[in-house]
Design a protein around this motif. Sequence first.
Motif, PDB file in Angstrom:
ATOM      1  N   ASN A  99       0.847  -1.191   0.000  1.00  0.00           N
ATOM      2  CA  ASN A  99       0.000   0.000   0.000  1.00  0.00           C
ATOM      3  C   ASN A  99       0.881   1.239   0.000  1.00  0.00           C
ATOM      4  O   ASN A  99       2.035   1.199   0.451  1.00  0.00           O
ATOM      5  N   ALA A 120      -2.294  -4.971  -4.784  1.00  0.00           N
ATOM      6  CA  ALA A 120      -3.199  -6.119  -4.643  1.00  0.00           C
ATOM      7  C   ALA A 120      -4.449  -5.659  -3.925  1.00  0.00           C
ATOM      8  O   ALA A 120      -4.379  -4.879  -2.975  1.00  0.00           O
ATOM      9  N   SER A 121      -5.597  -6.152  -4.377  1.00  0.00           N
ATOM     10  CA  SER A 121      -6.850  -5.776  -3.713  1.00  0.00           C
ATOM     11  C   SER A 121      -7.556  -6.993  -3.115  1.00  0.00           C
ATOM     12  O   SER A 121      -8.754  -6.958  -2.883  1.00  0.00           O
ATOM     13  N   TYR A 122      -6.816  -8.088  -2.920  1.00  0.00           N
ATOM     14  CA  TYR A 122      -7.398  -9.238  -2.213  1.00  0.00           C
ATOM     15  C   TYR A 122      -7.674  -8.860  -0.755  1.00  0.00           C
ATOM     16  O   TYR A 122      -6.896  -8.117  -0.149  1.00  0.00           O
ATOM     17  N   LYS A 180      -5.032   2.784  -6.866  1.00  0.00           N
ATOM     18  CA  LYS A 180      -5.085   1.970  -5.632  1.00  0.00           C
ATOM     19  C   LYS A 180      -4.955   2.873  -4.402  1.00  0.00           C
ATOM     20  O   LYS A 180      -5.555   2.597  -3.353  1.00  0.00           O
ATOM     21  N   ASN A 184      -7.437   2.852  -1.180  1.00  0.00           N
ATOM     22  CA  ASN A 184      -7.015   2.785   0.229  1.00  0.00           C
ATOM     23  C   ASN A 184      -7.379   4.069   0.982  1.00  0.00           C
ATOM     24  O   ASN A 184      -7.743   4.017   2.160  1.00  0.00           O
ATOM     25  N   ILE A 187     -11.089   3.638   1.819  1.00  0.00           N
ATOM     26  CA  ILE A 187     -11.529   2.513   2.674  1.00  0.00           C
ATOM     27  C   ILE A 187     -10.797   2.445   4.020  1.00  0.00           C
ATOM     28  O   ILE A 187     -11.434   2.287   5.079  1.00  0.00           O
ATOM     29  N   ASN A 188      -9.459   2.568   3.997  1.00  0.00           N
ATOM     30  CA  ASN A 188      -8.697   2.128   5.169  1.00  0.00           C
ATOM     31  C   ASN A 188      -8.946   2.935   6.438  1.00  0.00           C
ATOM     32  O   ASN A 188      -9.302   2.383   7.483  1.00  0.00           O
ATOM     33  N   ASN A 198     -15.091  -3.493   5.346  1.00  0.00           N
ATOM     34  CA  ASN A 198     -14.921  -2.648   4.151  1.00  0.00           C
ATOM     35  C   ASN A 198     -16.255  -2.217   3.530  1.00  0.00           C
ATOM     36  O   ASN A 198     -16.388  -1.101   3.024  1.00  0.00           O
ATOM     37  N   VAL A 240     -13.806  -2.304  -5.110  1.00  0.00           N
ATOM     38  CA  VAL A 240     -12.989  -3.075  -4.156  1.00  0.00           C
ATOM     39  C   VAL A 240     -13.759  -3.263  -2.844  1.00  0.00           C
ATOM     40  O   VAL A 240     -13.754  -4.353  -2.250  1.00  0.00           O
ATOM     41  N   THR A 244     -14.652  -6.893  -1.320  1.00  0.00           N
ATOM     42  CA  THR A 244     -14.043  -7.261  -0.030  1.00  0.00           C
ATOM     43  C   THR A 244     -14.937  -6.785   1.118  1.00  0.00           C
ATOM     44  O   THR A 244     -14.449  -6.438   2.194  1.00  0.00           O
ATOM     45  N   ASN A 247     -14.348  -7.918   4.552  1.00  0.00           N
ATOM     46  CA  ASN A 247     -12.945  -7.913   5.005  1.00  0.00           C
ATOM     47  C   ASN A 247     -12.685  -6.810   6.028  1.00  0.00           C
ATOM     48  O   ASN A 247     -13.325  -5.763   6.008  1.00  0.00           O
ATOM     49  N   SER A 249     -10.098  -4.191   6.802  1.00  0.00           N
ATOM     50  CA  SER A 249      -8.992  -3.555   6.076  1.00  0.00           C
ATOM     51  C   SER A 249      -7.703  -3.675   6.879  1.00  0.00           C
ATOM     52  O   SER A 249      -7.733  -3.858   8.102  1.00  0.00           O
ATOM     53  N   SER A 250      -6.580  -3.535   6.187  1.00  0.00           N
ATOM     54  CA  SER A 250      -5.294  -3.676   6.882  1.00  0.00           C
ATOM     55  C   SER A 250      -5.155  -2.623   7.988  1.00  0.00           C
ATOM     56  O   SER A 250      -4.585  -2.896   9.051  1.00  0.00           O
TER      57      SER A 250
END
Length: 301
Positions: A99, A120-122, A180, A184, A187-188, A198, A240, A244, A247, A249-250
Amino acid sequence: MEIVVFGAGSLGSLIGGVLASAPSNEVTLVARAPHASAVGETGLEVRGELEATINPTATTDGRGLEADLAIVTVKAFDTAAAAETLATGSYDIVLSVQNGMGNEETLADALACPVLAGTASYGAILQEPGVVECTGIGDVVLGARAGGRSELADRIGDLFAAAGLETTVATDMPRRLWEKLAVNAGINAVTALTNTENGAVLEPPADTLARAAARETARVARSCDVSLSTRAAVASMESVATDTATNTSSMRQDVLTERRTEIDAINGYVVDRAVQQGLEVPTNRILTTLVRTWERGVGVR
Ligand code: KPL
């Protein structure tokens, strides 16, 4: 192919695990202590939307390794340290899948081998040491740092796709990295600050905040001569978030585990570039301030 994954947390373990499931690949994960020892003892389980049980090599010490390919998935603030460690080993190609912005340059400045850019957007989450869950099928986009065609990128793209990762080899990486970043940026921080999955950024009241952050990012990108439309940035963020939706987020994972976040490399980067360009990005500024304040409060800044 011999592959080393530097920074095998959630995303790195997912990518490394999928690559290791192809018989022609030998994968070494460089990871933190409890995860590395669990993988060494019982293997790595990939569960959720991708499934595999594999036995990659795992170590906490990334110094002096040799491989055809190093994939860097460390947090953006650890890139310089990872570059120093990578420089003690030997690799034919290094690929950043991180990121934030500027990671590839940091790696290329420290290393003699070619460095490719990637995103990557997994959705991925480390459920426990030795177990990573894929919580959303996204894709990996990779290519030459400066854009244009690259035979090396084609080769690595084929390797990823053959192992079962959704992969695009792009000839416009600078634009892809900004796109990307908009994902981020939207979302993040929003999901970290509101402790939501997310998908929450698609619903009121968080949706306006997430869209504004993505819109501002696209405006800054354009001021830096990167052709990213507002519509494309917002659509990408929303797509995304949809893929996700469940998910964590990180950044939310970092906040939940009281670890330093990537705020400086995401919303903070948008703010810094906006200042240079004489632009106002109020949403990114507020998100940055709030996350930095939280980091100070828990003593990780
Ligand atoms: O990159 C991500 C992250 O969490 O850092 C997304 C794609 C938003 C997946 O959660």
